[in-house]
Enzyme design. Structure first.
Site, PDB file in Angstrom:
ATOM      1  N   LYS A 241       0.821  -1.213   0.000  1.00 10.36           N
ATOM      2  CA  LYS A 241       0.000   0.000   0.000  1.00 10.36           C
ATOM      3  C   LYS A 241       0.856   1.264   0.000  1.00 10.36           C
ATOM      4  O   LYS A 241       2.034   1.254   0.322  1.00 10.36           O
ATOM      5  CB  LYS A 241      -1.021  -0.060   1.143  1.00 10.36           C
ATOM      6  N   ARG A 276      -2.904 -10.472   4.747  1.00 13.94           N
ATOM      7  CA  ARG A 276      -3.381 -10.516   3.354  1.00 13.94           C
ATOM      8  C   ARG A 276      -2.307  -9.874   2.493  1.00 13.94           C
ATOM      9  O   ARG A 276      -2.090  -8.673   2.580  1.00 13.94           O
ATOM     10  CB  ARG A 276      -4.717  -9.767   3.264  1.00 13.94           C
TER      11      ARG A 276
HETATM   12  N1  HH2 Z   1      -7.310  -4.283   0.998  1.00 22.26           N
HETATM   13  C1  HH2 Z   1      -7.701  -4.317  -0.282  1.00 22.26           C
HETATM   14  C2  HH2 Z   1      -8.743  -5.150  -0.691  1.00 22.26           C
HETATM   15  N2  HH2 Z   1      -9.372  -5.960   0.190  1.00 22.26           N
HETATM   16  N3  HH2 Z   1      -9.622  -6.764   2.394  1.00 22.26           N
HETATM   17  C3  HH2 Z   1      -9.261  -6.733   3.682  1.00 22.26           C
HETATM   18  N4  HH2 Z   1      -9.879  -7.526   4.576  1.00 22.26           N
HETATM   19  N5  HH2 Z   1      -8.249  -5.919   4.130  1.00 22.26           N
HETATM   20  C4  HH2 Z   1      -7.586  -5.094   3.297  1.00 22.26           C
HETATM   21  O1  HH2 Z   1      -6.696  -4.352   3.773  1.00 22.26           O
HETATM   22  C5  HH2 Z   1      -7.943  -5.083   1.914  1.00 22.26           C
HETATM   23  C6  HH2 Z   1      -8.994  -5.950   1.502  1.00 22.26           C
HETATM   24  C7  HH2 Z   1      -6.995  -3.475  -1.276  1.00 22.26           C
HETATM   25  O2  HH2 Z   1      -5.884  -4.112  -1.801  1.00 22.26           O
HETATM   26  P1  HH2 Z   1      -5.842  -4.895  -3.201  1.00 22.26           P
HETATM   27  O3  HH2 Z   1      -6.842  -5.990  -3.220  1.00 22.26           O
HETATM   28  O4  HH2 Z   1      -4.464  -5.315  -3.484  1.00 22.26           O
HETATM   29  O5  HH2 Z   1      -6.203  -3.795  -4.265  1.00 22.26           O
HETATM   30  P2  HH2 Z   1      -7.520  -3.421  -5.048  1.00 22.26           P
HETATM   31  O6  HH2 Z   1      -8.579  -3.087  -4.034  1.00 22.26           O
HETATM   32  O7  HH2 Z   1      -7.106  -2.230  -5.890  1.00 22.26           O
HETATM   33  O8  HH2 Z   1      -7.929  -4.598  -5.878  1.00 22.26           O
END
Ligand code: HH2
Length: 296
Positions: A241, A276
């Protein structure tokens, strides 16, 4: 890392939701650590958008995450990055379900989590064999989600978010971020419980980067113990992030692996057990060394 020492989950095959009810216990309740490998079946995720948009490529990626040491593969069909737009529900399901099916055909022993706040998507993924729901709205995004999760008897991740993805990074402000996030999560755990979700199926997540400045993220990571003290397993989602880049100077999300590992190790030290992450191997090896030091 057949990581948490509880092997029971490996024996539970895919079953209809009703029969899945707490049979396996919650595989996320152990002392951990447990890695959720991130699989974004999206075109616009902040660090890997478009990389795994094709179902074949996504299912292959899921196998890599598993082989690198993830206990859970977290599949999502809508980006929640700051400023992101929603995708239609049908499109989200069209992205997620075939990937869950394909992956579980190849690796039926795997644990799949579905990253969605929509009950229909979650239900379709559970029917395809997913066994965990990861809801970034903590059951606020869809009035039908609490009942679905309660009925399925599956673990659910309740995450804190201030506002919504489109606008959440516009000057987020708190009086005391740690107290406010902790109180919110305690209240959402009560809500889940009142809706029929077993306490043993609740997982809490401070929502790193969701309506938070870099300072808010660091305060939450430093004082994670306040959330751990609520008595539920805690998940940290700091992987790649932006606040990490603001410290290390890594502009490219994929260059933030080393900084991510610091959040994992210190998060584990403070009592979080679930992480995660995009880069499973790096985080797994760091956790293995942290564990070895802890038990030396
Ligand atoms: N962060 C993201 C998405 N889902 N779920 C939980 N429980 N906690 C988190 O911190 C979290 C999450 C965002 O990250 P990412 O999936 O890599 O990116 P994007 O939302 O752009 O797909």
């Amino acid at each position: 890392m057949a990581a948490n020492g509880t092997a029971s989950w490996t024996n539970v095959n895919r079953e209809p939701a009703a029969r899945r009810r707490t049979r396996a216990g919650n595989p996320l309740q152990g002392p951990g650590p447990v890695l959720f490998g991130i699989l974004n079946v999206t075109s616009d995720s902040f660090s890997d958008g478009g990389d795994f948009f094709d179902p074949e490529a996504a299912a292959r990626r899921a196998e890599v995450l598993l082989d690198e040491g993830a206990l859970v593969v977290d599949v999502g069909g809508e980006s929640t990055r700051p400023g992101s737009d929603r995708v239609p529900e049908e499109e989200e399901r069209r992205r997620v379900v075939p990937v869950v099916q394909k992956f579980l055909e190849a690796r039926p022993e795997a644990l799949v989590s579905v990253d969605t706040y929509r009950a229909r998507t979650a239900g379709a993924a559970l029917d395809a064999g997913a066994r965990i729901v990861n809801d970034v709205t903590a059951l606020r995004g869809d009035p039908r989600m609490a009942a679905l999760v309660a009925d399925a008897g599956c673990p659910v991740v309740l995450m804190h978010m201030l506002g919504e993805p489109k606008t959440m990074q516009r000057e987020p402000s708190y009086g005391d971020v740690v107290r406010e996030v902790r109180d919110f999560l305690a209240q959402r755990a009560d809500h889940a419980n009142a809706a029929g979700v077993d306490a043993e199926n609740v997982v809490l997540d401070p929502g790193i980067g969701f309506g938070k400045t870099p300072g808010h993220n660091l305060a939450l990571l430093r004082h994670l113990g306040a959330i751990v003290d609520l008595g539920f397993p805690v998940l940290v989602g700091a992987s790649r992030k932006k606040f990490i880049g603001s410290i290390t100077g890594a502009e490219e999300a994929k260059e933030r692996v080393f900084g991510t590992v610091a959040t994992t190790v210190l998060g584990y030290e403070r009592g979080a057990t679930l992480f995660r992450v995009h880069d499973v191997r790096a985080n797994r090896e760091a956790l293995a060394v942290a564990e070895a030091i802890r038990s030396a």
